[in-house]
Scaffold this motif. Sequence first.
Motif, PDB file in Angstrom:
ATOM      1  N   ALA A   1       0.899  -1.349   0.128  1.00  0.00           N
ATOM      2  CA  ALA A   1       0.068  -0.142  -0.025  1.00  0.00           C
ATOM      3  C   ALA A   1       0.724   1.123   0.073  1.00  0.00           C
ATOM      4  O   ALA A   1       1.948   1.190   0.846  1.00  0.00           O
ATOM      5  CB  ALA A   1      -0.872   0.113   1.203  1.00  0.00           C
ATOM      6  N   THR A   2       0.656   2.361  -0.980  1.00  0.00           N
ATOM      7  CA  THR A   2       1.462   3.344  -1.010  1.00  0.00           C
ATOM      8  C   THR A   2       0.513   4.557  -1.304  1.00  0.00           C
ATOM      9  O   THR A   2      -0.254   4.692  -1.891  1.00  0.00           O
ATOM     10  CB  THR A   2       2.417   3.356  -2.455  1.00  0.00           C
ATOM     11  N   LEU A   3       0.880   5.645  -0.248  1.00  0.00           N
ATOM     12  CA  LEU A   3       0.635   6.888  -0.308  1.00  0.00           C
ATOM     13  C   LEU A   3       1.365   7.843  -1.033  1.00  0.00           C
ATOM     14  O   LEU A   3       2.444   7.879  -0.414  1.00  0.00           O
ATOM     15  CB  LEU A   3       0.015   7.392   0.964  1.00  0.00           C
ATOM     16  N   GLU A   4       1.262   8.728  -2.260  1.00  0.00           N
ATOM     17  CA  GLU A   4       2.079   9.390  -2.879  1.00  0.00           C
ATOM     18  C   GLU A   4       1.346  10.753  -2.916  1.00  0.00           C
ATOM     19  O   GLU A   4       0.341  10.930  -3.073  1.00  0.00           O
ATOM     20  CB  GLU A   4       2.575   8.757  -4.178  1.00  0.00           C
ATOM     21  N   SER A   5       2.480  11.748  -2.855  1.00  0.00           N
ATOM     22  CA  SER A   5       1.722  13.073  -2.821  1.00  0.00           C
ATOM     23  C   SER A   5       2.728  13.865  -3.767  1.00  0.00           C
ATOM     24  O   SER A   5       3.946  14.233  -3.567  1.00  0.00           O
ATOM     25  CB  SER A   5       1.615  13.827  -1.663  1.00  0.00           C
TER      26      SER A   5
END
Length: 744
Positions: free
Chosen positions: A481-485
Amino acid sequence: MKTPLLLSSIALSATSLTALAASPTAVNGQITDATQPTEVNGAIIDATQKSNAAQLDTVSVTADFRQLDLMQIPSSITVVGEDDIQNRNADHLESVLSLAPNVNFASGASRARFFQIRGIGERSQFIDPVNPSVGLIIDGIDMTGLGGAATLFDIEQVEILRGPQGTAFGANALAGAINIKSKQPTKETEGYVQGKIGNYNTQNLGAAISGSLTDNVQARFAINQIKSDGYMENIHLNKDDTNNIDELVARAQLAWQVNENNDLNISLLKTDINNGYDAFSLDNNRNTYSDQPGEDSQDTSAVSVKFASRNNQNFTLEITASSSNSDIVYAYDDDWSFGQYDEAISGDCISPNNNCLETDSGSYGYSAYDEYSRTYKRSNIDIRIISTTNSRVFKDSTSWILGVYNLDRDETLTRNYKYIPTTFNSTLKQNSFAVYGELTTQLSSINSVKYGLRAEEWSNEYQNSNALKSNESEYLWGGKATLESLISPNHLAYVSLSRGYKAGGVNSNTDINESKRSFDAEINNTLETGFKSDFFEEKLKTQLAIFYIERKEQQVKSSYSKETTPPSFQEFIANAAEGKNYGLELESEWELNNYLTWTASAGYLKTEFTDYSYIDEDNNLINKNNREQAHSPEYSLASSLNIDFGNQLSLDIEVEAKDSFYFSNSHDEQSDSYKLIHASIQYTLSNLKLSLNGHNLTNEDYAVRGFFFGNDPRFNENDENYIPTNYVQYGSPRLVSITARYDF
């Protein structure tokens, strides 16, 4: 192909899955994520990213099925391009791995065959089957554990992916994966011939040609022959080529645009490697005394095929498959000397301190030869569907991928040990069936999340000539799971949590205790955060990653030696209860001005066994708690400066450094830290390019493999006891060569 009920039910619940390619053979696909319908610099992006991507030079990563730019992928990846390969004058993968932080390799053969990423990876293979921790893919063909074939002629780039790749590669990428991509077919006719000569009688000759066969079919063919006497001298045989290199590698690619919606790509690989193996010395130098030098050969025929169809408006279909057959011989002089020798044969004592000891029989040592002949047969198929803009879910915010994957591996071994003549045989059949998926959700104009899962049934069927049989299967799963901004046009931040896995297995050595017979699957939980940036109008690019790895049921290769004649060196794989690895990686490329470009990479790595102890064959408690893990240097550094003098003249100066590391988990012998200096100067005149290259200019001795046991008969106090000693294999010494390349 197996379709167990459990995995089928997971496939049906795909709305909770995340998305990566399942198969190593699928990494070269051209199909991009349909949630990103606009193409910029070869990558498909959405409207919120157009202006940002346009400011970044494109280095496409093919191991990510979207083929996005390196700076757009929220993961720690090193890409070694064609220029890097040429500047290093690199013939083999082992020559460029130091450009990637926190990456190491173990030789123990004529070439590096096993790799470690962030301190995780195997170091050797003898009679036991091995479940690798680092995947090796060459043009979509699974060559994991067969690193000898990783030559670099006509290679476009090498991609080194750090961290678990469980959703993309399954059980063979617990630590990461290395993807090697050849140069692809072109529509226009082009090609080149290249030759190299150097010290140690080095000769390298290759050629490549590419172009169109018809309006919609292109092909490329490359062939390369590498020869060298090697870097050891056999004193006993008065030869300087017993550790020689003799490698012939041919590649072919075919690209067929069947019609506007269908494409077919075929890759062929053929290797004919006949290297010698005579690398260890009783005196830990480059002089050997073997009377039966070994060999390290590999004969491989392999093919990969990919078909992509865009006929349906709701999804794209990709089918990828590969098949390979490899015959491997790994053999060596077990006594590293000329056997039952006495002073009449050897002349004066060959020990530098003249301290040979005579046995009761008036002779010294023993004579033995160890040979491992393996045949590998591998095949796999991956079928997946990729959503288009017409089939997004959750109010058109989320794209998806679903796929199934099947792998079959057969491995047969014949070991011939020539001391008391014995033959050992074994067969291993492995099957993996997996389902996988991915969801990518755009949360806002700058934030997105990817989340996924891969479920896999892994089975082993093993038997050997010692009447050992094992037939086991297990269910494994991994995900990410990856959260990117995209916090500003040129700055990408991300945080990810991933779960990797590696299957368990059985130890084939019947001399070890029954309690050590089998070992369990290893689980790798990794938390990573990173930051990718572009400064000074694309002049400076940086990548920073910080990671923490929790290793559960860690598989460690342990060994012990018995004081016998010959020494008995027993190996087995065991589970440590827990371990942890953490550190950081920094990479940068800075175009200082029109004449100077500086690249640098730095890795910091801390590893630890938090709970690992075992009982050896003498009933001694061996406790390795709080000790560092093997082949895990605390720091690794690489830096290069490219100077463009104009008038087609340029200079590259490189420095690489690596900290000391433990050779094994079963003893505490370590390598020395080292620093190497390389340089190359190139001159280009029209279609001709000449280069003068120097590797390890200070001629430093540095170890790439080490063992600790007794093997030296000169220090033998009686017929049974040998004094344990640290023996090392050295990397390449100072190499100087001249290369000429002509393009047409």
